[in-house]
Design a protein around this motif. Sequence first.
Motif, PDB file in Angstrom:
ATOM      1  N   ASP A 314     -23.871  20.923   0.340  1.00 17.37           N
ATOM      2  CA  ASP A 314     -25.138  20.318   0.745  1.00 17.37           C
ATOM      3  C   ASP A 314     -26.048  20.315  -0.486  1.00 17.37           C
ATOM      4  O   ASP A 314     -25.637  20.783  -1.541  1.00 17.37           O
ATOM      5  N   PRO A 315     -27.267  19.786  -0.366  1.00 12.32           N
ATOM      6  CA  PRO A 315     -28.107  19.654  -1.565  1.00 12.32           C
ATOM      7  C   PRO A 315     -28.342  20.984  -2.293  1.00 12.32           C
ATOM      8  O   PRO A 315     -28.561  21.010  -3.498  1.00 12.32           O
ATOM      9  N   ASP A 316     -28.247  22.127  -1.580  1.00 11.58           N
ATOM     10  CA  ASP A 316     -28.488  23.419  -2.230  1.00 11.58           C
ATOM     11  C   ASP A 316     -27.250  23.980  -2.913  1.00 11.58           C
ATOM     12  O   ASP A 316     -27.303  25.031  -3.541  1.00 11.58           O
ATOM     13  N   GLY A 317     -26.130  23.327  -2.726  1.00  6.57           N
ATOM     14  CA  GLY A 317     -24.903  23.851  -3.330  1.00  6.57           C
ATOM     15  C   GLY A 317     -23.790  23.937  -2.310  1.00  6.57           C
ATOM     16  O   GLY A 317     -23.760  23.187  -1.333  1.00  6.57           O
ATOM     17  N   PHE A 318     -22.881  24.883  -2.531  1.00  2.15           N
ATOM     18  CA  PHE A 318     -21.694  25.000  -1.685  1.00  2.15           C
ATOM     19  C   PHE A 318     -21.839  26.175  -0.739  1.00  2.15           C
ATOM     20  O   PHE A 318     -22.437  27.185  -1.090  1.00  2.15           O
ATOM     21  N   HIS A 319     -21.319  26.054   0.463  1.00  2.00           N
ATOM     22  CA  HIS A 319     -21.345  27.204   1.356  1.00  2.00           C
ATOM     23  C   HIS A 319     -20.137  27.199   2.299  1.00  2.00           C
ATOM     24  O   HIS A 319     -19.493  26.177   2.524  1.00  2.00           O
ATOM     25  N   LEU A 320     -19.867  28.387   2.825  1.00  2.00           N
ATOM     26  CA  LEU A 320     -18.773  28.549   3.784  1.00  2.00           C
ATOM     27  C   LEU A 320     -19.316  28.274   5.170  1.00  2.00           C
ATOM     28  O   LEU A 320     -20.365  28.793   5.544  1.00  2.00           O
ATOM     29  N   ASN A 321     -18.602  27.456   5.917  1.00  2.00           N
ATOM     30  CA  ASN A 321     -19.069  27.079   7.249  1.00  2.00           C
ATOM     31  C   ASN A 321     -18.185  27.715   8.327  1.00  2.00           C
ATOM     32  O   ASN A 321     -16.990  27.443   8.397  1.00  2.00           O
ATOM     33  N   TYR A 322     -18.818  28.579   9.120  1.00  2.00           N
ATOM     34  CA  TYR A 322     -18.078  29.229  10.212  1.00  2.00           C
ATOM     35  C   TYR A 322     -18.427  28.588  11.561  1.00  2.00           C
ATOM     36  O   TYR A 322     -17.983  29.045  12.595  1.00  2.00           O
ATOM     37  N   ASN A 323     -19.230  27.552  11.491  1.00  3.64           N
ATOM     38  CA  ASN A 323     -19.695  26.942  12.725  1.00  3.64           C
ATOM     39  C   ASN A 323     -18.909  25.676  13.031  1.00  3.64           C
ATOM     40  O   ASN A 323     -19.340  24.560  12.741  1.00  3.64           O
ATOM     41  N   LEU A 324     -17.720  25.875  13.600  1.00  4.74           N
ATOM     42  CA  LEU A 324     -16.844  24.741  13.888  1.00  4.74           C
ATOM     43  C   LEU A 324     -16.241  25.024  15.261  1.00  4.74           C
ATOM     44  O   LEU A 324     -15.189  25.636  15.377  1.00  4.74           O
TER      45      LEU A 324
END
Length: 494
Positions: A314-324
């Motif tokens: 996203d615009p702030d960078g990379f992140h791990l998404n656990y919301n799936l």
Amino acid sequence: MTEARFMEGLVQEEGLIFERSREGKRAFSLPEPDVPVRGLSEIVPGDLLREEIEDFPEVSEVDVVRHFTRLSTWNYGIDTGYYPLGSCTMKYNPKVNEDMSRLPGFAHSHPYQGDELSQGALRVMFELAEFLAEIGGMAKVSLAPAAGAHGELTGTAIIRAFHAKNGNPRSKIIVPDSAHGTNPASTSRCGYEPIEIRSNEHGCADAHAVAALMTDDVAGIMLTNPNTLGIFEENLREIAEIVHAKGGLVYCDGANLNAVMGIARFGDMGVDVMHFNLHKTFSTPHGGGGPGCGPVGVVEKLAPFLPLPTIERDPDGFHLNYNLPDSIGQIISFYGNFGVMVKAYSWIRSLGPEGIKAVTENAVINANYIRQRLKKHYHLPYDRLCKHECVFSDAKQLPNGVNTMDIAKRLIDYGMHPPTNYFPLIVHDAIMVEPTESEDKASIDRFIDAMIAIANEAQTTPDLVKSAPHKTKLSRLDEVQAARRPVLRWKPGE
Ligand SMILES: *Cc1c(COP(=O)(O)O)cnc(C)c1O
């Protein structure tokens, strides 16, 4: 006793470390400490402490160093020589990729470090997944699975989750007999019944056979491409249409992607799920039980089912998404084997699109060169253009009593690792050769010359071949006995 065994030249014979044991020998001698000594039991919890180890070897430092150093020279690996083990892609990988995975910033990062302190690592993973998606023609890739078979398990779980979400998980998956052995295993592990279809006379899955079996109860098909004969599944697109028409999904085992990447993409042929073997195609050595990585790629409609976590930008960078919410869940601790991912990333970046394509071209031309030169000497059941490997058999040597195992053992005398034997099962007494792209013509010619020499020996001096190897420390071992009655503990006097 070790001392009684002979050394031959500088090739040292080596016994067990227990046989070196002499009462009272110690591996170190340090001066008395001038600080208070704490016993092991003060540091290690009692239930983790072992009692006296029976027959623990008492040896000196030089005993230990020589013992293990000598053993290490008994290993045969891709850095030692030619290794044409079919279906395994035992190729040489540039050391620079190992170097990259050991950069302190990568090697020392910790999985609990948090996204904001792991932007570099997350970026490598995100971009690697994008490269793989591009190479496979997939919408999205998860790097989580730790092996090819683990990728199959993950991919099949995704297929199941998709069908279940649509109201019926279905109960069967079609698996051609030319698929890798892990394919039917993975489908069963996921609760599906694998139904086998036989390959046609060209060594390919047959569209009519698929059509005859494809019902509303079949979740899809899982095939290996190129298949275990090293042949491209030329009916894949047609098969995909048949499977899709009945609401099924198409899984393609892409473990042998060094035969197609840069030239063709499974996504363009109607494949819905595939896996990659980074520890084959993408610069991690295969075998040896080391960490692996078997990323899974899926088409858009299956992306919601990918394992947790996914990596997002996203615009702030990379992140791990656990919301799936529809995800099949987490399939490995943390995010998989990161070091393997760095190597693959580094390899892809150093080769670029043209280099990736050249890898495929070289792997394919090497295999076809071998096929063409050896087919006069060895039975070639499917004599047609192959991809990265070709499969012979011992049918021409059997009348002289020489079989596949004998040929493999004899090749050791010529200083090479044998090809894969007795696999794939659809070829009786198979000899499966995968030269890989990293061998040059001189080394492939050496292999071919050795194989031709062995074919001649099978006619003139079959006993020599049947009793091979002759130039190893030990000759033929009783492999059945070794598997059935492994002796894992040495007892004095046994
Ligand atoms: C090697 C291989 C696998 C299994 O991969 P692992 O990482 O050993 O689990 C699956 N399919 C094919 C076609 C392979 O060559």
